[in-house]
Design a protein around this motif. Structure first.
Motif, PDB file in Angstrom:
ATOM      1  N   THR A  37       0.825  -1.202   0.000  1.00  0.00           N
ATOM      2  CA  THR A  37       0.000   0.000   0.000  1.00  0.00           C
ATOM      3  C   THR A  37       0.859   1.251   0.000  1.00  0.00           C
ATOM      4  OG1 THR A  37      -1.724  -1.181   1.190  1.00  0.00           O
ATOM      5  CG2 THR A  37      -1.820   1.213   1.263  1.00  0.00           C
ATOM      6  N   ALA A  38       1.955   1.232   0.721  1.00  0.00           N
ATOM      7  CA  ALA A  38       2.813   2.414   0.842  1.00  0.00           C
ATOM      8  C   ALA A  38       3.476   2.809  -0.470  1.00  0.00           C
ATOM      9  CB  ALA A  38       3.874   2.183   1.914  1.00  0.00           C
TER      10      ALA A  38
ATOM     11  N   GLN B 204       3.717   2.269  -9.937  1.00  0.00           N
ATOM     12  CA  GLN B 204       3.010   2.351 -11.215  1.00  0.00           C
ATOM     13  C   GLN B 204       3.262   3.671 -11.942  1.00  0.00           C
ATOM     14  OE1 GLN B 204       1.359  -0.309 -12.429  1.00  0.00           O
ATOM     15  NE2 GLN B 204       2.095  -1.350 -10.600  1.00  0.00           N
ATOM     16  N   THR B 205       4.122   4.511 -11.396  1.00  0.00           N
ATOM     17  CA  THR B 205       4.406   5.827 -11.966  1.00  0.00           C
ATOM     18  C   THR B 205       5.797   5.811 -12.587  1.00  0.00           C
ATOM     19  OG1 THR B 205       3.044   6.815 -10.230  1.00  0.00           O
ATOM     20  CG2 THR B 205       4.497   8.291 -11.427  1.00  0.00           C
ATOM     21  N   SER B 206       5.965   6.559 -13.660  1.00  0.00           N
ATOM     22  CA  SER B 206       7.257   6.574 -14.355  1.00  0.00           C
ATOM     23  C   SER B 206       8.358   7.129 -13.447  1.00  0.00           C
ATOM     24  CB  SER B 206       7.173   7.403 -15.632  1.00  0.00           C
ATOM     25  OG  SER B 206       7.136   8.779 -15.324  1.00  0.00           O
TER      26      SER B 206
END
Length: 83
Positions: A4-5, A11-13
């Protein structure tokens, strides 16, 4: 599987993650140099709504509106249609 952290950052570039990290470091450096501004910033953050609070308020408003419309306009506003 991401925890979760770190689910969003996973998922981000890398480019965006690096820019966000740099911006955070800039803000930390600013407040380290201006500790008298920390209390005002914390108060400002306390006044902001997070996305969960916004969604809960929106859902409550829609449910309340449907109930009022059912009571004053037409009982069909209470009908839940499932496909």
């Amino acid at each position: 599987m991401a925890t979760t952290a770190n689910r969003v950052s996973a998922q981000t570039s890398d480019e965006i993650n690096n820019r966000l990290r740099w911006q955070m470091e800039e803000r930390l450096a600013y407040y380290e140099a201006h500790p008298d501004q920390i209390a005002a910033r914390l108060a400002e953050l306390d006044r902001e709504w997070d996305i969960e609070r916004t969604l809960e308020a929106n859902a409550s408003s829609l449910a309340f509106t449907g109930t009022i419309l059912a009571a004053t306009v037409d009982k069909r506003w209470l009908h839940c249609r499932q496909s």
